[in-house]
Design a protein around this motif. Sequence first.
Motif, short mmCIF file in Angstrom:
data_model
loop_
_atom_site.label_atom_id
_atom_site.label_comp_id
_atom_site.label_asym_id
_atom_site.label_seq_id
_atom_site.Cartn_x
_atom_site.Cartn_y
_atom_site.Cartn_z
N TYR A 1 78.49 -16.17 47.62
CA TYR A 1 77.54 -15.17 47.11
C TYR A 1 76.25 -15.82 46.62
O TYR A 1 75.18 -15.21 46.66
N THR B 1 78.29 -2.90 53.98
CA THR B 1 79.13 -3.16 55.17
C THR B 1 78.32 -3.85 56.27
O THR B 1 78.80 -4.78 56.92
N ALA C 1 77.58 -7.45 55.25
CA ALA C 1 78.78 -8.27 55.39
C ALA C 1 78.99 -8.69 56.84
O ALA C 1 79.30 -9.85 57.14
N ASP C 2 78.79 -7.74 57.75
CA ASP C 2 78.93 -8.05 59.18
C ASP C 2 77.84 -9.02 59.63
O ASP C 2 78.11 -9.96 60.39
N VAL D 1 80.51 -12.42 56.12
CA VAL D 1 81.23 -12.65 54.86
C VAL D 1 81.89 -11.35 54.43
O VAL D 1 81.70 -10.30 55.03
N SER D 2 82.66 -11.42 53.35
CA SER D 2 83.34 -10.23 52.85
C SER D 2 82.37 -9.31 52.11
O SER D 2 81.33 -9.75 51.62
N GLN D 3 82.75 -8.05 52.01
CA GLN D 3 81.94 -7.10 51.24
C GLN D 3 81.90 -7.48 49.77
O GLN D 3 80.90 -7.26 49.09
N ALA D 4 82.99 -8.08 49.28
CA ALA D 4 83.03 -8.52 47.88
C ALA D 4 81.96 -9.57 47.61
O ALA D 4 81.30 -9.55 46.56
N SER D 5 81.75 -10.48 48.56
CA SER D 5 80.72 -11.52 48.39
C SER D 5 79.33 -10.90 48.37
O SER D 5 78.46 -11.33 47.60
N ARG E 1 78.63 -7.84 47.36
CA ARG E 1 78.49 -7.15 46.07
C ARG E 1 78.14 -8.14 44.96
O ARG E 1 77.30 -7.86 44.10
N GLU E 2 78.79 -9.31 44.96
CA GLU E 2 78.49 -10.32 43.95
C GLU E 2 77.06 -10.82 44.09
O GLU E 2 76.37 -11.04 43.08
#
Length: 229
Positions: free
Chosen positions: A9, A35, A38-39, A43-47, A49-50
């Motif tokens: 992040y 989303t 992230a694509d 990376v992940s959606q959590a990353s 968001r952070e």
Amino acid sequence: MSIARKKIYEEISDIILSEIKSGKLKPGDKLPAITKMADSYGVSQASIREALNRLKVLDIIHVKHGHGSFINQQMPLGFEQNFEIITKADIANLLDLRKIIEVGCARSACERADADDLKKMEDTLKTMWTAVENNELGEQADYDFHMAIAEATGNPLLINLMEDVSDTMIRTMKETRRIWLYETKKSIQKIYDEHKLILKAIKDKDEEAAGAGMYRHLKEVEDLLLTHY
């Protein structure tokens, strides 16, 4: 000596900051949906968001609920020169330093604060209360209160130490209040009440109460930031 690698992040935040500085992203621009980002970055959606949360802390972006994240129209002071992201480790180190310094400052102020010092503390609390009434964050008044206590010690070294970390202090104070108000759904008045108790202890020349009150306040701030950051 090992060099710590940046977290995902942090890397995403740096990329977005670079795109703002280069002009690829402009004030007012809407960022893609989480989303989609992230694509795009793999990376992940959590990353994502952070990363966005860190940019909110820095006043780089703001979120319009139901509409998305947008680049702020005005960047923070110093952004073009040397703007650095505050990491979780920075927060932990800052609060550790503040506990060491400010608990002693509060105790010392009990003995050394004169009428002018106490008035300055009272004035900053009044400004803080105005922020509470207006549902504002009031981080500058928060910083001014803590500086007034340091100045009451009459020790220029303590005052200089506080001034050296002033920018980071104000930014973390703002984030503390933002989390308190918007994420934990608690009133900013809680922070005001904690400061009021510290001032009362200083007025009463109660070193134990002043030191304990300052420690409790800073420990709660530390726990809040490290949990939500």
